[in-house]
Each structure stands twice: as structure tokens, then as C-alpha cells.
Design a protein around this motif. Structure first.
Motif, mmCIF file in Angstrom:
data_model
loop_
_atom_site.group_PDB
_atom_site.id
_atom_site.type_symbol
_atom_site.label_atom_id
_atom_site.label_comp_id
_atom_site.label_asym_id
_atom_site.label_seq_id
_atom_site.Cartn_x
_atom_site.Cartn_y
_atom_site.Cartn_z
ATOM 1 N N TYR B 89 40.887 89.085 -99.067
ATOM 2 C CA TYR B 89 39.583 89.029 -98.689
ATOM 3 C C TYR B 89 39.191 90.513 -97.827
ATOM 4 N N PHE B 90 38.122 90.899 -98.035
ATOM 5 C CA PHE B 90 37.779 92.254 -97.256
ATOM 6 C C PHE B 90 36.228 91.940 -96.800
ATOM 7 N N CYS B 91 36.424 92.336 -95.519
ATOM 8 C CA CYS B 91 34.947 92.464 -94.849
ATOM 9 C C CYS B 91 34.657 93.944 -94.933
ATOM 10 N N ALA B 92 33.186 93.881 -95.075
ATOM 11 C CA ALA B 92 32.828 95.572 -95.392
ATOM 12 C C ALA B 92 31.324 95.681 -94.509
ATOM 13 N N VAL B 93 31.136 96.828 -94.012
ATOM 14 C CA VAL B 93 29.789 97.147 -93.366
ATOM 15 C C VAL B 93 29.086 98.442 -93.707
ATOM 16 N N ALA B 94 27.822 98.174 -93.962
ATOM 17 C CA ALA B 94 27.139 99.603 -94.473
ATOM 18 C C ALA B 94 26.012 99.926 -93.378
ATOM 19 N N PRO B 95 25.853 101.270 -93.045
ATOM 20 C CA PRO B 95 24.628 101.499 -92.159
ATOM 21 C C PRO B 95 23.317 100.659 -92.585
ATOM 22 N N ARG B 96 22.661 100.480 -91.654
ATOM 23 C CA ARG B 96 21.374 99.990 -91.822
ATOM 24 C C ARG B 96 20.325 100.762 -92.480
ATOM 25 N N GLY B 97 19.804 100.522 -93.685
ATOM 26 C CA GLY B 97 18.882 101.393 -94.266
ATOM 27 C C GLY B 97 19.419 101.824 -95.693
ATOM 28 N N THR B 98 20.873 101.710 -95.813
ATOM 29 C CA THR B 98 21.538 101.922 -97.058
ATOM 30 C C THR B 98 22.641 101.258 -97.190
ATOM 31 N N ALA B 99 22.958 100.675 -98.520
ATOM 32 C CA ALA B 99 24.087 99.840 -98.514
ATOM 33 C C ALA B 99 25.079 100.895 -99.422
ATOM 34 N N SER B 100 24.985 102.154 -99.428
ATOM 35 C CA SER B 100 25.849 102.939 -100.110
ATOM 36 C C SER B 100 27.286 102.914 -99.489
ATOM 37 N N LYS B 101 27.082 103.575 -98.285
ATOM 38 C CA LYS B 101 28.340 103.901 -97.676
ATOM 39 C C LYS B 101 29.258 102.707 -96.871
ATOM 40 N N LEU B 102 29.960 101.910 -97.913
ATOM 41 C CA LEU B 102 30.547 100.804 -97.231
ATOM 42 C C LEU B 102 31.931 101.349 -96.690
ATOM 43 N N THR B 103 32.084 100.614 -95.550
ATOM 44 C CA THR B 103 33.435 100.735 -94.730
ATOM 45 C C THR B 103 34.182 99.523 -95.013
ATOM 46 N N PHE B 104 35.340 99.300 -95.447
ATOM 47 C CA PHE B 104 35.913 97.928 -95.454
ATOM 48 C C PHE B 104 36.888 98.031 -94.429
ATOM 49 N N GLY B 105 37.160 96.684 -94.319
ATOM 50 C CA GLY B 105 38.405 96.447 -93.300
ATOM 51 C C GLY B 105 39.502 96.335 -94.334
ATOM 52 N N THR B 106 40.584 96.142 -93.459
ATOM 53 C CA THR B 106 42.112 96.270 -94.028
ATOM 54 C C THR B 106 42.492 94.902 -94.898
ATOM 55 N N GLY B 107 41.520 94.230 -94.894
ATOM 56 C CA GLY B 107 41.787 93.070 -95.554
ATOM 57 C C GLY B 107 42.659 91.819 -94.926
ATOM 58 N N THR B 108 42.322 90.525 -95.505
ATOM 59 C CA THR B 108 43.241 89.348 -95.016
ATOM 60 C C THR B 108 43.579 88.822 -96.438
ATOM 61 N N ARG B 109 45.125 88.757 -96.382
ATOM 62 C CA ARG B 109 45.645 88.091 -97.665
ATOM 63 C C ARG B 109 45.761 86.245 -97.407
ATOM 64 N N LEU B 110 45.268 85.660 -98.317
ATOM 65 C CA LEU B 110 45.160 84.360 -98.130
ATOM 66 C C LEU B 110 46.261 83.489 -99.006
ATOM 67 N N GLN B 111 47.052 82.889 -98.535
ATOM 68 C CA GLN B 111 47.778 82.162 -99.385
ATOM 69 C C GLN B 111 47.585 80.820 -99.385
ATOM 70 N N VAL B 112 47.500 79.954 -100.293
ATOM 71 C CA VAL B 112 47.298 78.458 -100.236
ATOM 72 C C VAL B 112 48.400 77.726 -100.703
ATOM 73 N N THR B 113 48.880 76.957 -99.894
ATOM 74 C CA THR B 113 50.108 76.022 -100.483
ATOM 75 C C THR B 113 49.361 74.572 -100.883
ATOM 76 N N LEU B 114 50.163 74.232 -101.800
ATOM 77 C CA LEU B 114 49.964 72.877 -102.515
ATOM 78 C C LEU B 114 50.456 71.613 -101.581
#
Lengths: 114, 114
Positions: B89-114
Motif C-alpha cells: 500500500y502506497f500513500c502519495a501526495v501531489a501539489p495543490r492545483g495539479t495532480a501530476s507530480k505524485l510523490t510516493f511514500g515508501t509503502g507498507t506491505r500488508l500480510q494477512v493471516t488466516l
């Protein structure tokens, strides 16, 4: 009816070679992007084109050259490939560069340089 | 400089348990905020986005996120996790006024156990 497609899906090549990755979108979008995802899953924008005009050009070596023959296509050509170019390259598109336009991503091209 | 932080590299939850993934950003002004999900070997899919208005945003697949200006956070939640939610899962931000330049976070890996 894939929205954003990339070819090839996998690319294995040797150092020093030149290779291209192709991207096509059938969403009617005006803006397209190239991202690089490294081995640690970090995603970083490389380039963006709007109506075939380059609008974002991040700090990327000159060996990387994007080309947009039309609004639906954005290709990435890489000269003199290096080991550090190994990554997954994602193409994306959006309706426009402005506010409110989310980006749709392709499935990625995994490039391995040996 | 703008930045996005996802403090949790890896989270494991049991199926049926609730989930919260954290995202903090550093920006001059409130940016546009996004959450993307990447399943193994796949491209990124947009879960939800925040541009303005109601600070609690509903997305696809039962996810929601809450924007808290005072904490510069945009945490992703799901009341009951399914095994198919296992992904990056990645969170990302872009400057207000344009959604072009996305900056991503480093991500969170989700593991689901049964």
C-alpha cells in the motif's frame, strides 16, 4: 480492453545495450507518465507528457529519452543500459495534468540488466 | 521539500481484524492525497483520494481514509480485512492545483493471516 498497457512485461538485457519500452492507453487521456520502482519498491516519477509536450522531467540520466508519437502512446528509450537501471518501470495516464485527475497505472515492465 | 512518510514497512493482521495504515506528509500547503494498492506483480490501483471537503473519504474495496490537517496525516483504514487485501500500500501526495507530480511514500506491505 486494457486501459494502460505496456510492452514488454519482462526485459532481460546486457549492460551497454539499448532498449525501448512501449506504453499505450485507450482511455482518451491527455497526460502520460513514466515511473521507476526500485528493488525496495520506492516509486519515483521520471517524466510526464501532456498532449505530446514534456511537462515533467525529473533528474534522470540523459540515457533515458521519452518519446510521445501521439497522445495515446509514450515510449521510453534507454541507451547504454547499466546495472542500476534494473527496476520495474510503470507507465501511467490521467485525463489532464490539473487538479482532480487521478492517474491510472499500467502493469509494469520489469527490466533486468546483467 | 515535500515528503511522505509511511512509518510501518510491514504489517501483519489476521483475517477479519481491523486495519490502519499510517501516512504522514510534509508540505507547505495541504496537498492532494492518495492511497494506492499494488498486488504482487501488478500495477498500482487507486483506492481513494482527498482533494477537499469531507475529511473522511470512502474508497473502493471497503477502504476509507481520514485527513487530519493538525497531524498532517492521511491514514487508511478498513474495519475487516480479507485475505485478498494482502498487498503493498502506497500513500502519495501531489501539489495543490495539479495532480501530476505524485510523490510516493515508501509503502507498507500488508500480510494477512488466516
Amino acid at each position: 480492453d486494457t486501459a494502460v498497457s505496456q510492452t514488454p512485461k519482462y526485459l532481460v538485457t546486457q549492460m551497454g545495450n539499448d532498449k525501448s519500452i512501449k506504453c499505450e492507453q485507450n482511455l482518451g487521456h491527455d497526460t502520460m507518465y513514466w515511473y521507476k520502482q526500485d528493488s525496495k519498491k520506492f516509486l519515483k516519477i521520471m517524466f510526464s507528457y501532456n498532449n505530446k509536450e514534456l511537462i515533467i522531467n525529473e533528474t534522470v540520466p540523459n540515457r533515458f529519452s521519452p518519446k510521445s508519437p501521439d497522445k495515446a502512446h509514450l515510449n521510453l528509450h534507454i541507451n547504454s543500459l547499466e546495472l542500476g537501471d534494473s527496476a520495474v518501470y510503470f507507465c501511467a495516464s490521467s485525463q489532464g495534468p490539473g487538479q482532480g485527475y487521478e492517474q491510472y497505472f499500467g502493469p509494469g515492465t520489469r527490466l533486468t540488466v546483467t | 521539500a515535500q515528503s511522505v512518510t509511511q512509518p510501518d514497512i510491514h504489517i501483519t493482521v489476521s483475517e477479519g481484524a481491523s486495519l490502519e495504515l499510517r501516512c504522514n506528509y510534509s508540505y507547505g500547503a495541504t496537498p492532494y492525497l492518495f492511497w494506492y494498492v499494488q498486488s504482487p506483480g501488478q500495477g498500482l490501483q487507486l483506492l481513494l483520494k482527498y482533494f477537499s471537503g469531507d475529511t473522511l473519504v470512502q474508497g473502493i474495496k471497503g477502504f476509507e481514509a481520514e485527513f487530519k490537517r493538525s497531524q498532517s496525516s492521511f491514514n487508511l483504514r478498513k474495519p475487516s480485512v480479507h485475505w485478498s487485501d494482502a498487498a503493498e500500500y502506497f500513500c502519495a501526495v501531489a501539489p495543490r492545483g495539479t495532480a501530476s507530480k505524485l510523490t510516493f511514500g515508501t509503502g507498507t506491505r500488508l500480510q494477512v493471516t488466516l
